[in-house]
Design an enzyme around this catalytic site. Structure first.
Site, PDB file in Angstrom:
ATOM      1  CG  ASP A 240      -2.005   0.732   1.052  1.00 23.67           C
ATOM      2  OD1 ASP A 240      -2.306   1.319  -0.297  1.00 23.67           O
ATOM      3  OD2 ASP A 240      -2.924   1.147   2.040  1.00 23.67           O
TER       4      ASP A 240
ATOM      5  CG  HIS B 194      -0.666   2.393  -9.461  1.00 25.94           C
ATOM      6  ND1 HIS B 194      -0.725   1.850  -8.106  1.00 25.94           N
ATOM      7  CD2 HIS B 194      -1.429   3.127  -9.359  1.00 25.94           C
ATOM      8  CE1 HIS B 194      -1.581   2.083  -7.526  1.00 25.94           C
ATOM      9  NE2 HIS B 194      -2.419   2.910  -8.406  1.00 25.94           N
TER      10      HIS B 194
ATOM     11  CG  LEU C  36      11.664 -20.615  -5.003  1.00 22.08           C
ATOM     12  CD1 LEU C  36      12.876 -19.901  -5.135  1.00 22.08           C
ATOM     13  CD2 LEU C  36      11.679 -21.110  -3.573  1.00 22.08           C
TER      14      LEU C  36
END
Ligand code: IPE
Ligand code: IPE
Ligand code: MG
Length: 238
Positions: free
Chosen positions: A23, A40, A130
């Site tokens: 966030d 972003h 992974l």
């Protein structure tokens, strides 16, 4: 035990799965007088770095919250910029030789042009060790409802906790040991509601694009100071 050698952390089985609520991209950009979508972009760059650092530290699974079912209420150009970054990453992850990408969230309501490349990337990487779970169009409540509906479709009349656990998106991995939220909000925002029953939480005011190695290590070191009890008592507390 947590080992630190030459500025490299190594975790053990206590920290198999870490999750991030990434966030603060918008506020990071705003504080620099930049458009939110630039936030972003830097957030996406940072996500790649943090995921790599986690795997280098020996963590087996990373889950990131990239886009919630509620984030559709954002302006269209912001949503478009997030989708463009996701598409770029879907191409890039194929080059990461150990990373298996799994998209969690509702793919069925996404445009076919997007869901098809997500599914393709999952297929192409599924033999890798992974786990990287990317929560996109994800909602924790929707996930539990999905699990219940699948169980009804299987003919179950009564359902158990184990049934739901085996029908949530992350069913191949143990629940997150640690959930990190950046940018100073102290809430879960509909993330991993089922899986977080006994997760440890770590909050920091740092905006996601600034969450670097130092911040990650702080979070991990803090996790290693926690005493997990699962409702019981540890040996030294009896
Ligand atoms: C998190 O950053 C990324 C997404 C929700 C897609 P935000 O965009 O929520 O950033 P803030 O919280 O507005 O600063
Ligand atoms: C949570 O962040 C979702 C993601 C990080 C993708 P939000 O910014 O959407 O959460 P709220 O609205 O502050 O609760
Ligand atoms: Mg936010």
């Amino acid at each position: 035990m947590l080992i630190k050698e030459k500025n490299q952390l190594k975790v053990d089985d206590r920290l198999k799965h870490i999750a991030f609520i990434m966030d603060g991209n918008g506020r990071w950009a705003k504080s620099r007088l930049l458009p939110r979508k630039v936030g972003h972009k830097f957030g996406a760059e940072n996500f790649k770095k943090v995921v790599r650092l986690c795997f280098e530290a020996g963590i087996k699974a990373v889950t990131v919250y990239a886009f919630s079912t509620e984030n559709w209420s954002r302006p269209k150009d912001e949503i478009d910029s997030i989708i463009a970054l996701l598409k770029e990453y879907i191409e890039a992850v194929k080059q990461e030789k150990d990373v298996r990408v799994v998209f969690i969230g509702d793919k069925t309501s996404l445009p076919e042009s997007l869901s098809s490349i997500m599914i393709k990337a999952e297929e192409e990487t599924k033999h890798r060790p992974l786990y990287l779970y990317i929560a996109f169009n994800y909602g924790g409540r929707a996930e539990i409802v999905k699990a219940c509906n699948e169980l009804i479709a299987e003919g179950k009349a009564i359902i158990s906790e184990a049934d739901i656990s085996s029908h949530v998106y992350t069913n191949e991995m143990s629940d997150p040991d640690l959930i990190v939220r950046t940018a100073g909000e102290y809430r879960i925002s509909n993330f991993l509601l089922w899986q977080s029953a006994y997760s440890e939480f770590y909050f920091t005011n740092v905006y996601w694009p600034d969450f670097d190695r130092k911040e990650l290590y702080k979070a991990i070191e803090n996790f290693y100071t926690r005493k997990r009890r699962y409702g019981g008592l540890n040996k030294d507390e009896e």
